[in-house]
Design a protein around this motif. Structure first.
Motif, PDB file in Angstrom:
ATOM      1  N   ARG A  71       0.829  -1.137  -0.147  1.00 19.66           N
ATOM      2  CA  ARG A  71      -0.178  -0.042  -0.076  1.00 19.66           C
ATOM      3  C   ARG A  71       0.906   1.219  -0.049  1.00 19.66           C
ATOM      4  NH1 ARG A  71      -3.371  -2.293   3.300  1.00 19.66           N
ATOM      5  NH2 ARG A  71      -2.658  -1.692   5.142  1.00 19.66           N
ATOM      6  N   GLN A 120       1.373   4.125  -2.947  1.00 18.11           N
ATOM      7  CA  GLN A 120       0.513   5.424  -2.794  1.00 18.11           C
ATOM      8  C   GLN A 120       1.594   6.349  -2.702  1.00 18.11           C
ATOM      9  OE1 GLN A 120      -1.118   5.259   1.152  1.00 18.11           O
ATOM     10  NE2 GLN A 120      -2.907   4.176   0.371  1.00 18.11           N
ATOM     11  N   HIS A 175       4.919   6.033  -1.162  1.00 24.55           N
ATOM     12  CA  HIS A 175       5.596   6.221   0.042  1.00 24.55           C
ATOM     13  C   HIS A 175       6.531   5.172   0.191  1.00 24.55           C
ATOM     14  CE1 HIS A 175       3.345   9.766   0.788  1.00 24.55           C
ATOM     15  NE2 HIS A 175       2.000   8.962   0.655  1.00 24.55           N
TER      16      HIS A 175
END
Length: 65
Positions: free
Chosen positions: A28, A32, A34
């Motif tokens: 995730r 996203q 990051h």
């Protein structure tokens, strides 16, 4: 002795679930944008994998009937 085996099995399942959750968090974070948040999670994954390997020694083998 069966209680130890059951406890080891339960602990192993819990560890597996934690590993899955951390890997999902890593994915995730990368998706996203990051990746810096994903990198530190790898150490946690590796620690849990080591604990899982240790716990697996206390789980009785499957017996084919």
């Amino acid at each position: 002795m069966d209680d130890v085996s059951a406890d080891a099995e339960d602990h192993a399942v819990g560890l597996e679930l934690q590993i899955v959750e951390l890997v999902e968090q890593q994915k995730r974070a990368v998706v996203q944008g990051h990746p810096e948040e994903a990198a530190p999670l790898q150490a946690e994954v590796e620690a849990l994998q080591a604990e899982l390997a240790s716990t697996a020694m206390h789980v009785p083998p499957l017996i084919d009937d």
